[in-house]
Design a protein around this motif. Structure first.
Motif, mmCIF file in Angstrom:
data_model
loop_
_atom_site.group_PDB
_atom_site.id
_atom_site.type_symbol
_atom_site.label_atom_id
_atom_site.label_comp_id
_atom_site.label_asym_id
_atom_site.label_seq_id
_atom_site.Cartn_x
_atom_site.Cartn_y
_atom_site.Cartn_z
ATOM 1 N N ARG A 191 0.818 -1.216 0.000
ATOM 2 C CA ARG A 191 0.000 0.000 0.000
ATOM 3 C C ARG A 191 0.853 1.268 0.000
ATOM 4 O O ARG A 191 0.375 2.330 -0.421
ATOM 5 C CB ARG A 191 -0.936 0.025 1.207
ATOM 6 N N HIS A 238 2.966 2.506 -4.015
ATOM 7 C CA HIS A 238 2.401 3.219 -5.168
ATOM 8 C C HIS A 238 2.562 2.419 -6.456
ATOM 9 O O HIS A 238 2.871 2.980 -7.518
ATOM 10 C CB HIS A 238 3.045 4.596 -5.312
ATOM 11 N N TYR A 239 2.315 1.119 -6.366
ATOM 12 C CA TYR A 239 2.389 0.274 -7.562
ATOM 13 C C TYR A 239 1.181 0.527 -8.465
ATOM 14 O O TYR A 239 0.078 0.823 -7.986
ATOM 15 C CB TYR A 239 2.411 -1.197 -7.166
#
Length: 290
Positions: free
Chosen positions: A95, A98-99
């Motif tokens: 979380r 920032h994928y």
């Protein structure tokens, strides 16, 4: 070899197996080794085999428990670059990375995205990525680990909260920082390197894995009827505004209390009180999204 993917087939109640099959097309014609864990602790061994290879990326394909094992194999060397393909119950570490939402882009980011130095937490010889704690959250973590096959995601943790809420009794704990000690009857204490636990609960909303310190979230001994109203605020991080909650930064601390109280790190039970907890600044490079 450009990367080693450490795959836990037991993660996510079978979800990891499906995800691996989905990502294999994106790995063709690349110098990537996939190794499979055979049981608890094996991910640590597989990570330790390559921990000194500074040009290697190590990907943990599993849940936060798998990531916990992998990072404990890569440390204390911290030479490789770390990335994750989330496939677990809570998926709290990813979380903060920032994928991208697209699986193809996520895999590319985990393998080749820009990397940034991350802090880690350490309790004795155990390292952790996200949050460590003692008290109610450790009891829920233990319950959730036993019942992961009976549900997915946040619902497992919510069930654990409901199951443990009425029977849990606060315990006296003492926190010592820089030689100064404070004791109070305690519902729970969380030490956040990152913000989230239990599938997206924003337990330490000011935690930042790049600032060289934890955010400590310490809840005094509340009554059973106060538990659920407080926890409903945790997803938004507004629980910290309540008078029963103290938050403060710390780089190093000791937590003492009854010796039977469990301690968790990254949602995994790792021992009992007392514990000495410290930040390891800029411990390892992690592939991130932009």
């Amino acid at each position: 070899m450009a990367a080693r993917i450490i795959f836990n087939p037991a993660a996510g109640n079978g979800k990891a197996v499906k995800i691996l099959e989905s990502v294999k097309p994106y790995l063709r014609d690349q110098d990537i080794e996939i190794v499979t864990t055979k049981g608890p602790g094996h991910a640590t061994e597989l990570a330790r085999e390559v921990a000194n290879e500074k040009d290697l990326t190590v990907i943990s394909l599993g849940g936060d428990g798998t990531h916990h094992e992998v990072i404990n194999g890569l440390m204390p060397m911290g030479k490789t670059i770390f990335g994750v393909i989330p496939a677990g119950t809570g998926n709290d570490f990813v979380r903060v990375l920032h994928y991208p939402a697209s699986l193809e882009q996520m895999v590319h980011t985990a393998l080749y995205g820009p990397n940034r130095w991350f802090d880690l937490g350490a309790i004795d010889d155990q390292y952790f990525l996200t949050v460590a704690g003692a008290g109610f959250d450790a009891e829920v973590a233990g319950w959730a680990n036993k019942h992961k096959k009976q549900g997915n995601g946040t619902w497992v943790f919510i069930r654990g909260i409901l199951y443990n809420a009425l029977g849990y009794r606060p315990q006296p704990m003492t926190v010592t920082i820089d030689g100064h000690s404070t004791t109070q009857n305690t519902f729970m204490i969380a030490m956040g390197n990152t913000q989230y636990i239990a599938g997206g609960m924003n337990i330490c909303p000011q935690a930042d894995p790049h600032d060289g310190q934890f955010e400590i979230m310490w809840v005094e001994g509340i009554k059973p009827w106060q538990i659920l109203p407080l926890l409903t605020r945790v997803f938004r991080g507004t629980h910290v505004k309540r008078s029963v909650v103290k938050t403060f930064p710390a780089r190093e601390l000791t937590v003492e209390g009854p010796s039977g109280l469990w301690v968790h790190a990254d949602g995994e039970l790792i021992g009992h009180l007392p514990v000495h907890v410290k930040t390891i600044p800029k411990a390892i490079r992690v592939h991130m999204g932009i």
